[in-house]
Design an enzyme around this catalytic site. Sequence first.
Site, PDB file in Angstrom:
ATOM      1  N   PHE A   1     -46.569  45.976  41.888  1.00 37.40           N
ATOM      2  CA  PHE A   1     -45.895  47.032  42.657  1.00 37.40           C
ATOM      3  C   PHE A   1     -45.620  46.541  44.066  1.00 37.40           C
ATOM      4  CE2 PHE A   1     -45.957  50.676  45.554  1.00 37.40           C
ATOM      5  CZ  PHE A   1     -44.988  51.478  44.980  1.00 37.40           C
ATOM      6  N   VAL A   2     -44.429  46.875  44.566  1.00 37.18           N
ATOM      7  CA  VAL A   2     -44.052  46.589  45.947  1.00 37.18           C
ATOM      8  C   VAL A   2     -43.614  47.906  46.581  1.00 37.18           C
ATOM      9  CG1 VAL A   2     -42.480  45.320  47.465  1.00 37.18           C
ATOM     10  CG2 VAL A   2     -43.373  44.230  45.390  1.00 37.18           C
TER      11      VAL A   2
ATOM     12  N   ASN B   1     -37.351  50.062  32.312  1.00 38.79           N
ATOM     13  CA  ASN B   1     -37.386  49.529  33.670  1.00 38.79           C
ATOM     14  C   ASN B   1     -36.515  48.272  33.757  1.00 38.79           C
ATOM     15  OD1 ASN B   1     -37.988  48.840  36.283  1.00 38.79           O
ATOM     16  ND2 ASN B   1     -40.189  49.099  36.056  1.00 38.79           N
ATOM     17  N   VAL B   2     -35.217  48.496  33.730  1.00 38.84           N
ATOM     18  CA  VAL B   2     -34.245  47.400  33.698  1.00 38.84           C
ATOM     19  C   VAL B   2     -34.318  46.557  34.964  1.00 38.84           C
ATOM     20  CG1 VAL B   2     -31.782  46.842  33.502  1.00 38.84           C
ATOM     21  CG2 VAL B   2     -32.760  48.710  32.152  1.00 38.84           C
TER      22      VAL B   2
ATOM     23  N   TYR C   1     -38.017  39.836  36.554  1.00 37.57           N
ATOM     24  CA  TYR C   1     -38.837  38.844  35.850  1.00 37.57           C
ATOM     25  C   TYR C   1     -37.981  37.723  35.269  1.00 37.57           C
ATOM     26  CZ  TYR C   1     -42.621  42.163  36.413  1.00 37.57           C
ATOM     27  OH  TYR C   1     -43.551  42.994  36.951  1.00 37.57           O
TER      28      TYR C   1
ATOM     29  N   GLY D   1     -43.035  40.760  45.581  1.00 37.09           N
ATOM     30  CA  GLY D   1     -43.455  40.655  44.180  1.00 37.09           C
ATOM     31  C   GLY D   1     -43.479  39.216  43.706  1.00 37.09           C
TER      32      GLY D   1
END
Length: 172
Positions: free
Chosen positions: A93-94, A131-132, A138, A104
Site C-alpha cells: 500500500f502507498v 485491481n487493474v 506489477y 511501492g
Amino acid sequence: MTDLKQATVHIRPAKVEDVANIHVALLGIAETVGELHKMQSTPEDIRRDGFGDKPHFQVLIAEIDSEFAGMCLYFPIYSTWRGRPGAFVQDLFVVENFRGMKVGEKLLRHLARQVSGEGGVYLELAVDTGNVGAQRFYERIGMAHQADDQVHRIIGDALFAFATAKDFGDDT
C-alpha cells in the site's frame, strides 16, 4: 515538508508503534478494491500476529520526511520445485499523496534485496482481479502474471468443518 519530487524514501522494518498505520493501510487496500465490508482484522490482530512472541508476518514501512508513505506486509515461503525460499507479499500500500513517487517499487526492491541476501530466489503475490491499476504496476516492474497457477482457498466455517469432519476409516 520538502518538495515531494525531490524527497527521499526511507524504508525500515515495522515496529509495534506502526500498528495503527499498518491497519489504516489495510483498510485503504480493502476500500480500493471495493471490499471494505469484508475487512475483519483489527489493530489488535496486527499487533498480536505481527509483533507477538511468534510473528506470522513482517512489514516494511516507507517514510518520507518521517511521514508514513506506505507499507509492504509479507511472510517467508518456500518453493519445493525451486528448492529455494522466497517471500509472499500479502499487502502493498502507498498513501495516495505519495503515489507516483515509486514508493511501492522501492518497497518491493528493498524486499527483493533482503530475500536474495538471505538465499531466496523469488517474490510472489496475488492481485485482486478487479485491481487493474495494481496489475499494470506489477507487470511494469517485471512481476509477470502466472497463468499456470490458480488460487484455491478454504476459509472460516468451511475450514473448521473440514478440519473436524471424520473421514471413512479415520480414527483421529
